[in-house]
Design a protein around this motif. Structure first.
Motif, PDB file in Angstrom:
ATOM      1  N   LYS A  74      35.908  47.342  25.884  1.00 32.46           N
ATOM      2  CA  LYS A  74      37.238  47.637  26.404  1.00 32.46           C
ATOM      3  C   LYS A  74      37.161  48.608  27.590  1.00 32.46           C
ATOM      4  N   LEU A  75      36.182  49.513  27.532  1.00 36.78           N
ATOM      5  CA  LEU A  75      36.021  50.464  28.633  1.00 36.78           C
ATOM      6  C   LEU A  75      35.545  49.738  29.886  1.00 36.78           C
TER       7      LEU A  75
ATOM      8  N   GLN B 128      36.128  46.686  30.572  1.00 37.63           N
ATOM      9  CA  GLN B 128      37.286  45.905  31.009  1.00 37.63           C
ATOM     10  C   GLN B 128      38.259  46.786  31.792  1.00 37.63           C
ATOM     11  N   ALA B 129      38.534  47.982  31.266  1.00 41.22           N
ATOM     12  CA  ALA B 129      39.489  48.889  31.906  1.00 41.22           C
ATOM     13  C   ALA B 129      39.016  49.364  33.271  1.00 41.22           C
ATOM     14  N   SER B 130      37.699  49.513  33.426  1.00 40.73           N
ATOM     15  CA  SER B 130      37.150  50.007  34.694  1.00 40.73           C
ATOM     16  C   SER B 130      36.838  48.893  35.685  1.00 40.73           C
TER      17      SER B 130
ATOM     18  N   TRP C 169      42.779  38.506  32.655  1.00 41.46           N
ATOM     19  CA  TRP C 169      42.619  38.942  31.269  1.00 41.46           C
ATOM     20  C   TRP C 169      43.886  38.607  30.494  1.00 41.46           C
TER      21      TRP C 169
ATOM     22  N   GLN D  99      37.473  57.992  28.462  1.00 41.60           N
ATOM     23  CA  GLN D  99      36.984  56.773  27.812  1.00 41.60           C
ATOM     24  C   GLN D  99      37.900  56.363  26.655  1.00 41.60           C
TER      25      GLN D  99
ATOM     26  N   ALA E  79      41.303  55.045  27.857  1.00 43.92           N
ATOM     27  CA  ALA E  79      41.232  53.670  28.364  1.00 43.92           C
ATOM     28  C   ALA E  79      41.134  52.666  27.222  1.00 43.92           C
TER      29      ALA E  79
ATOM     30  N   LYS F 128      44.465  52.321  25.291  1.00 44.71           N
ATOM     31  CA  LYS F 128      45.476  51.538  26.005  1.00 44.71           C
ATOM     32  C   LYS F 128      45.276  50.039  25.790  1.00 44.71           C
ATOM     33  N   LEU F 129      44.043  49.574  25.811  1.00 46.51           N
ATOM     34  CA  LEU F 129      43.763  48.150  25.674  1.00 46.51           C
ATOM     35  C   LEU F 129      43.667  47.694  24.224  1.00 46.51           C
TER      36      LEU F 129
END
Length: 336
Positions: A44-45, A47-49, A62, A257, A260, A263-264
């Motif tokens: 997920k991290l 993905q977020a970055s 996504w 971290q 992020a 959130k997802l």
């Protein structure tokens, strides 16, 4: 010769060339649809970055789904090309002929999935579940773990009322008091824990002989057409796992971290560190080894399929599931 006119012409020509190059680059840019679910994990991290986009140069759409069953349906239709699914919906999909393959493991499930019982429902031990209403998403890893736990306790599925609800539906049903228990993951897991207690989690169910795991499944036609993209996608996932294994202790409530991932994933930030710590994240060499994608994963998928058939959740099983697991991408990452 008018020098100014020449210079202006050169500038205009350069600008036009730049525009044409940009248009050509855009035309050549590739796009892929990737599905993910709620739940806390290191990917997920990444993905977020936008680490996946940076590594591949592709545009990624996504799309979030509530359950793995929904994702495999989208994979089957071709609406998405890559999806994050659990071992149970993956086994069911492959058994039904969906042309997908596992290319990398996201996590070996532990405390991030659990059976939570409502406080005040008078469920203090497994036998107290008899006659109660339990919610779980059908054919998910949570559903598989619930059935395995009931079997371990000697409780027949018909002795409880199992209802098919996704995580967001479980939250609403729990708030209304419609259900006595739920085997699920976040955000429903965290909400249920606020007024309930864990009777068992997937770490324990795995120790009883029914482990579950999350993986990235890819349509076979996409993997064959774009092996370079898949290889880079797998590498980013494994890098995220490596980052967590090396630095995860510093991923605390309040860190960037955790924010992020929260959130997802749909999980409360305060719960994320514990949820992450509750699972196991194999690195590249571990995933490429015989115990996992090198052979063990296919055997686990087969065992899951056999159990699902026994529980009448699928009609038939395949004689061999090795074609549904592709170790080449993690092996390539491990060799670097």
């Amino acid at each position: 010769m008018n020098i100014k006119r020449v210079i202006n012409g050169l500038v205009a020509g350069a600008a036009l060339a730049s525009v044409l190059a940009s248009v050509q680059s855009s035309a050549q840019a590739e796009t892929v649809n990737i599905a993910y679910q709620y739940g806390a994990d290191p990917a997920k991290l990444a993905q977020a970055s936008a680490a996946y986009e940076k590594a591949t140069g592709w545009t990624i759409n996504w799309r979030r789904f509530d359950t793995g069953a929904d994702i495999v349906a989208a994979l089957a239709s071709g609406d998405i090309q890559i999806g994050d699914v659990g071992s149970s919906p993956f086994a069911a999909a492959v058994s039904r002929g969906v042309p997908i393959e596992a290319v990398v493991l996201n996590a070996l499930t532990g405390g991030s999935e659990a059976l939570v019982v409502r406080n005040g429902a008078h469920i203090d031990k497994p036998q107290d579940l008899i006659g109660k209403t339990i919610a779980t998403p059908y054919v998910s890893t949570a559903h598989y773990s619930l059935l395995a736990a009931l079997k371990h306790w000697g409780i027949k599925p018909g002795q409880v009322k199992i209802v098919n609800l996704g995580p967001t539906e479980i939250v609403a049903a729990w708030a209304r008091g419609d259900i006595d228990a739920a085997y699920t993951w976040d955000p429903a897991l965290g909400k249920a824990k606020e007024s309930g207690h864990v009777l068992v989690d997937s770490t324990q169910v795995g120790k009883w002989g029914s482990p579950t795991f999350d993986l990235w499944a890819v349509r076979k036609d996409f993997a064959q057409a774009h092996p370079e993209f898949v290889g880079k996608f797998v590498s980013v996932t494994l890098n995220a796992i490596s980052d967590y294994r090396q630095n995860g202790k510093s991923w605390h409530d309040g860190s960037s971290q955790v924010a992020a991932i929260s959130k997802l994933s749909g999980a409360n930030a305060s719960d994320v560190p514990e949820l992450l710590a509750g699972n196991v994240y194999p690195n590249a060499s571990e995933q490429a080894a015989p115990a996992l994608l090198g052979g063990g994963t296919a055997k686990a998928v087969a065992a899951t399929a056999n159990f699902l058939q026994e529980q009448k959740k699928i009609d038939h099983v395949l004689p061999d599931y090795s074609a549904s697991v592709t170790p080449q991408f993690v092996a390539a990452a491990a060799s670097k």
